[in-house]
Design a protein around this motif. Structure first.
Motif, PDB file in Angstrom:
ATOM      1  N   PHE A 195     -25.239  -1.572  47.917  1.00 39.11           N
ATOM      2  CA  PHE A 195     -24.323  -2.631  48.337  1.00 39.11           C
ATOM      3  C   PHE A 195     -23.083  -2.608  47.461  1.00 39.11           C
ATOM      4  CE2 PHE A 195     -28.512  -4.280  49.685  1.00 39.11           C
ATOM      5  CZ  PHE A 195     -28.255  -4.397  51.043  1.00 39.11           C
ATOM      6  N   ASN A 196     -21.947  -2.793  48.088  1.00 38.41           N
ATOM      7  CA  ASN A 196     -20.669  -2.703  47.375  1.00 38.41           C
ATOM      8  C   ASN A 196     -20.298  -4.061  46.776  1.00 38.41           C
ATOM      9  OD1 ASN A 196     -18.257  -1.843  46.351  1.00 38.41           O
ATOM     10  ND2 ASN A 196     -17.220  -1.659  48.326  1.00 38.41           N
ATOM     11  N   VAL A 197     -20.865  -4.356  45.619  1.00 36.62           N
ATOM     12  CA  VAL A 197     -20.552  -5.591  44.906  1.00 36.62           C
ATOM     13  C   VAL A 197     -20.031  -5.220  43.521  1.00 36.62           C
ATOM     14  CG1 VAL A 197     -22.193  -7.024  46.147  1.00 36.62           C
ATOM     15  CG2 VAL A 197     -22.954  -5.783  44.117  1.00 36.62           C
ATOM     16  N   PRO A 198     -19.215  -6.077  42.915  1.00 38.89           N
ATOM     17  CA  PRO A 198     -18.623  -5.740  41.617  1.00 38.89           C
ATOM     18  C   PRO A 198     -19.680  -5.568  40.523  1.00 38.89           C
ATOM     19  CG  PRO A 198     -17.538  -7.641  42.608  1.00 38.89           C
ATOM     20  CD  PRO A 198     -18.764  -7.386  43.407  1.00 38.89           C
ATOM     21  N   GLN A 199     -19.355  -4.734  39.564  1.00 39.62           N
ATOM     22  CA  GLN A 199     -20.211  -4.592  38.392  1.00 39.62           C
ATOM     23  C   GLN A 199     -19.732  -5.570  37.325  1.00 39.62           C
ATOM     24  OE1 GLN A 199     -21.369  -0.611  37.181  1.00 39.62           O
ATOM     25  NE2 GLN A 199     -21.009  -1.133  35.033  1.00 39.62           N
ATOM     26  N   VAL A 200     -20.610  -6.443  36.898  1.00 35.95           N
ATOM     27  CA  VAL A 200     -20.287  -7.439  35.877  1.00 35.95           C
ATOM     28  C   VAL A 200     -21.266  -7.282  34.721  1.00 35.95           C
ATOM     29  CG1 VAL A 200     -20.072  -9.902  35.364  1.00 35.95           C
ATOM     30  CG2 VAL A 200     -19.426  -9.041  37.623  1.00 35.95           C
ATOM     31  N   MET A 201     -20.753  -7.098  33.520  1.00 33.76           N
ATOM     32  CA  MET A 201     -21.594  -6.922  32.335  1.00 33.76           C
ATOM     33  C   MET A 201     -22.637  -5.824  32.568  1.00 33.76           C
ATOM     34  SD  MET A 201     -22.016 -10.901  31.174  1.00 33.76           S
ATOM     35  CE  MET A 201     -22.881 -10.523  29.656  1.00 33.76           C
ATOM     36  N   ASP A 202     -22.168  -4.688  33.091  1.00 34.71           N
ATOM     37  CA  ASP A 202     -23.009  -3.505  33.301  1.00 34.71           C
ATOM     38  C   ASP A 202     -24.103  -3.713  34.342  1.00 34.71           C
ATOM     39  OD1 ASP A 202     -21.540  -2.177  31.311  1.00 34.71           O
ATOM     40  OD2 ASP A 202     -22.846  -2.980  29.741  1.00 34.71           O
ATOM     41  N   SER A 203     -23.921  -4.646  35.265  1.00 31.43           N
ATOM     42  CA  SER A 203     -24.950  -4.922  36.261  1.00 31.43           C
ATOM     43  C   SER A 203     -24.315  -5.322  37.582  1.00 31.43           C
ATOM     44  CB  SER A 203     -25.872  -6.052  35.772  1.00 31.43           C
ATOM     45  OG  SER A 203     -26.780  -6.425  36.788  1.00 31.43           O
ATOM     46  N   HIS A 204     -25.017  -4.993  38.672  1.00 27.75           N
ATOM     47  CA  HIS A 204     -24.609  -5.436  40.005  1.00 27.75           C
ATOM     48  C   HIS A 204     -25.398  -6.669  40.454  1.00 27.75           C
ATOM     49  CE1 HIS A 204     -22.126  -1.892  40.875  1.00 27.75           C
ATOM     50  NE2 HIS A 204     -23.051  -1.179  40.259  1.00 27.75           N
ATOM     51  N   SER A 205     -26.290  -7.159  39.615  1.00 29.49           N
ATOM     52  CA  SER A 205     -27.152  -8.273  39.983  1.00 29.49           C
ATOM     53  C   SER A 205     -26.391  -9.590  40.021  1.00 29.49           C
ATOM     54  CB  SER A 205     -28.310  -8.392  38.991  1.00 29.49           C
ATOM     55  OG  SER A 205     -29.104  -7.228  39.002  1.00 29.49           O
ATOM     56  N   THR A 206     -26.983 -10.560  40.728  1.00 27.40           N
ATOM     57  CA  THR A 206     -26.436 -11.914  40.756  1.00 27.40           C
ATOM     58  C   THR A 206     -27.220 -12.788  39.793  1.00 27.40           C
ATOM     59  OG1 THR A 206     -25.958 -11.631  43.111  1.00 27.40           O
ATOM     60  CG2 THR A 206     -25.856 -13.871  42.225  1.00 27.40           C
ATOM     61  N   TYR A 207     -26.512 -13.473  38.905  1.00 25.34           N
ATOM     62  CA  TYR A 207     -27.161 -14.432  38.013  1.00 25.34           C
ATOM     63  C   TYR A 207     -26.781 -15.819  38.505  1.00 25.34           C
ATOM     64  CZ  TYR A 207     -28.952 -16.427  33.651  1.00 25.34           C
ATOM     65  OH  TYR A 207     -29.669 -17.151  32.724  1.00 25.34           O
ATOM     66  N   LEU A 208     -27.649 -16.389  39.338  1.00 27.79           N
ATOM     67  CA  LEU A 208     -27.320 -17.618  40.054  1.00 27.79           C
ATOM     68  C   LEU A 208     -27.054 -18.786  39.121  1.00 27.79           C
ATOM     69  CD1 LEU A 208     -29.830 -17.470  43.048  1.00 27.79           C
ATOM     70  CD2 LEU A 208     -27.382 -16.998  43.086  1.00 27.79           C
ATOM     71  N   ARG A 209     -27.823 -18.919  38.057  1.00 26.73           N
ATOM     72  CA  ARG A 209     -27.662 -20.080  37.176  1.00 26.73           C
ATOM     73  C   ARG A 209     -26.300 -20.089  36.496  1.00 26.73           C
ATOM     74  NH1 ARG A 209     -32.135 -23.004  36.776  1.00 26.73           N
ATOM     75  NH2 ARG A 209     -34.147 -22.045  37.264  1.00 26.73           N
ATOM     76  N   ALA A 210     -25.796 -18.896  36.186  1.00 25.69           N
ATOM     77  CA  ALA A 210     -24.490 -18.812  35.539  1.00 25.69           C
ATOM     78  C   ALA A 210     -23.366 -18.670  36.548  1.00 25.69           C
ATOM     79  CB  ALA A 210     -24.465 -17.632  34.564  1.00 25.69           C
ATOM     80  N   GLY A 211     -23.705 -18.340  37.794  1.00 20.45           N
ATOM     81  CA  GLY A 211     -22.700 -18.244  38.835  1.00 20.45           C
ATOM     82  C   GLY A 211     -21.805 -17.023  38.726  1.00 20.45           C
ATOM     83  N   PHE A 212     -22.373 -15.888  38.296  1.00 17.62           N
ATOM     84  CA  PHE A 212     -21.553 -14.673  38.265  1.00 17.62           C
ATOM     85  C   PHE A 212     -22.394 -13.469  38.668  1.00 17.62           C
ATOM     86  CE2 PHE A 212     -22.989 -15.027  33.785  1.00 17.62           C
ATOM     87  CZ  PHE A 212     -23.575 -13.775  33.604  1.00 17.62           C
ATOM     88  N   GLY A 213     -21.694 -12.369  38.980  1.00 18.67           N
ATOM     89  CA  GLY A 213     -22.355 -11.140  39.402  1.00 18.67           C
ATOM     90  C   GLY A 213     -22.668 -11.142  40.884  1.00 18.67           C
ATOM     91  N   GLY A 214     -23.010  -9.953  41.393  1.00 18.08           N
ATOM     92  CA  GLY A 214     -23.415  -9.840  42.790  1.00 18.08           C
ATOM     93  C   GLY A 214     -22.324 -10.259  43.755  1.00 18.08           C
TER      94      GLY A 214
END
Length: 579
Positions: free
Chosen positions: A361-380
């Motif tokens: 999936f073409n999602v941005p890389q944030v802090m070396d990861s493509h995952s979503t961190y829902l609690r912090a509201g970033f990634g994915g």
């Protein structure tokens, strides 16, 4: 006398060991922890992955498959301990960090809705609320570590007159910026998360912002003061903080150029992470080899319309893929042509399935990861859960497996006859989850130790990917109450808050925790644990650490063999066989 004789070693998990240099919150202990981190920076041991420093020691995470036993140790972890002891011998010779500490002032609006536990802290210590505020704000503190959540500072040096135990039952959601007390430590919640600290105020500052060059406002070694402010000042500073990514470290006194911030490199920058067998198999099946970048589904799953041709695999449990009313097996390579709709049918066991696509999936890389961190509201995808109408782009791929599958499909849906799914759930509803003794096992009464093993627990609806909460009539009790200083935790750590009900930390867990760690779920059972549905029941089964470690190594090697097997089947397909 060798320094390591003063150090103690504890098993955290099959891939993590804790070295402890002493007890209590003490600047000298902090200095020793920092010095030993310097030694490991310069001389990492074999298999070393990352580290989580704490008040009294360091937890080292490592890859057991990369550790070679050379001294006839019983377990791989004992070999790691041998190597750590060799490096502790050099501790006294480590260079001392003479750089001046950064000083940062944290404005705080105390009491009221911003500090709902201020009155309770005052009452517990026989003080007036104004006295608590004065005692909390009159000192200069030391930031000992960053953990629990991204940017969460554990701060020591608090006046003992306002020390207050954690709440018996953690709140499900603590507002971002909340200033809390837990025992003899204080800290600030950088984002809205569950938490059990006594809340006495709130800061308008944004302690963690992934868009900043240095996301965390505070770092280990910083000196902090708290400044009481009015509500008007709070509102003004809050607006200023939300508008600017710059209103943090330099604006509040920090100079990032003056010191080496090694703490930020550890524990994936204090952000929860985990890749389980479902992810691994899904990405192998879909030929996504470099990074795991997939979508997980819960319960009944989404309906996904494909606006481009795609090769994918669905693994896990809880639901089956359905296309045009036809059900397909989990774990098989599946080609879906443009315009088709993929939906899911709930099945009897499990709750989570994973979708991986060729190309990723073409999602941005944030802090070396493509995952979503829902609690912090970033990634994915925009830092949030997917919603109806979202368009999730798939990266283009010219992989030979994709091209072959597309040609074979001829514009239709095609599933191969072979596949691999990483999980087989028991048909029985009452499953056994294996554990080994945790750091604080011996702190619990013998009766509680027996209860943990013989009690049937059910998963509550308050559970999520951060932690599973379990209920039963029986409660677990400590021999004597004691103050737990926050230390590293891992996926599967069984914590017991003072209410006496076990809570297991899951994939989106924090990096550190401050409740007694009674046990650790073995890594080989984590995938089954994650598939429990709310209200389902299970029991714990006690095994030795060696059994757990052997099963972990066996599982990891099995995954490596499975990966090779999947590649072999794909190559057979290209040759005209195995279709």
């Amino acid at each position: 006398m060798a320094v390591y004789k003063e150090a103690e070693f504890y098993e955290l998990s099959e891939r993590a060991v804790t070295v402890k240099f002493g007890d209590g919150i003490d600047p000298k202990l902090h200095a020793r922890v920092s010095q030993f981190m310097q030694v490991i920076d310069e001389q990492p041991f074999q298999g070393y992955v990352e580290a989580v420093p704490s008040y009294t020691g360091i937890t080292f995470f490592y890859n057991p498959l990369k550790v070679i036993k050379t001294n006839n140790e019983t377990t791989i972890q004992q070999q790691v301990i041998v190597e750590l002891k060799e490096r502790i011998d050099q501790l006294e010779y480590a260079k001392k960090n003479s750089l001046e500490a950064n000083k940062i002032e944290i404005p705080v609006l105390y009491g009221g809705e911003y500090g709902p536990d201020l009155q309770e802290v005052a009452h517990a210590n026989g003080l007036l609320t104004d006295e608590v505020i004065q005692l909390h704000s009159e000192r200069t503190y030391l930031v000992y570590m960053i953990g629990f959540a991204p940017g969460f500072p554990f701060i020591g040096g608090m006046n003992e007159r306002i020390a207050t135990p954690r709440k018996s039952k953690p709140r499900e959601k603590v507002p971002a910026g909340s200033v809390g007390i837990a025992g003899h430590q204080t800290g600030v919640y950088p984002m809205a998360t569950p938490g059990g600290w006594q809340l006495i105020g709130q800061t308008p500052l944004k302690l963690f912002d992934v868009n900043r060059d240095v996301p965390s406002l505070l770092q280990s070694g910083d000196q902090v003061t708290f400044k009481p402010i009015s509500k008007d000042a709070f509102v003004e500073l809050k607006e200023r903080s939300e508008k600017s990514h710059d209103s943090s470290r330099k604006a509040w006194g920090a100079d990032d150029s003056t010191r080496h911030r090694s703490i930020w490199l550890f524990a994936s920058r204090c952000v929860a992470k985990w890749c389980d067998g479902h992810d691994f198999v899904a990405h192998c099946q879909s030929t996504r080899r470099e990074r795991i970048c997939r979508c997980s589904t819960n319960d009944c799953g989404p309906s996904l319309k494909f606006e481009t041709d795609a090769l994918l695999a669905v693994t896990g449990a809880g639901m089956q893929p359905v296309i045009d009313g036809k059900e397909y097996s989990l774990g098989v390579p599946l080609f879906i042509p443009k315009g088709q709709m993929l939906s899911f049918k709930p099945i009897k066991h499990g709750i989570r399935a994973y979708v991986a696509v060729a190309g990723g999936f073409n999602v941005p890389q944030v802090m070396d990861s493509h995952s979503t961190y829902l609690r912090a509201g970033f990634g994915g995808f925009e830092g949030r859960a997917l919603q109806k109408g979202d368009v999730l782009a798939i990266q283009e791929t010219n992989h030979k497996y994709f091209n072959w599958m597309k040609e074979q499909a001829g514009g239709f849906v095609k599933a191969l006859k072979w596949g691999a799914n990483s999980l087989r759930l028991d048909e029985e509803s009452n499953q056994s989850i294996r554990i080994f003794k945790g750091t604080h096992w011996d702190r619990f009464t013998e009766d509680s130790q027996k209860k943990l093993i013989h009690t049937e627990y059910f998963l509550t609806t308050q559970s999520d990917r951060m932690g599973y909460r379990f209920e039963a009539e029986e409660t677990l009790e400590l021999k004597d109450a004691f103050n737990v200083l926050s230390e590293a935790v891992d996926f599967g750590t069984v914590q017991v808050p003072s209410e006496g009900k076990p809570m297991i930390l899951m994939a989106d867990r924090q990096t550190t925790g401050g409740y007694p760690r009674m046990a650790q779920v073995i890594a080989a059972d984590l995938s089954r644990l994650a598939q429990l549905r709310p209200t389902e029941t299970m029991r714990f089964e006690l095994v030795s650490f060696k059994e757990a470690e052997d099963l972990y190594v066996q599982q990891e090697r099995s995954m490596t063999e499975r990966k090779a097997g999947i590649r072999l089947r794909w190559n057979e397909c290209l040759k005209g066989a195995g279709v």
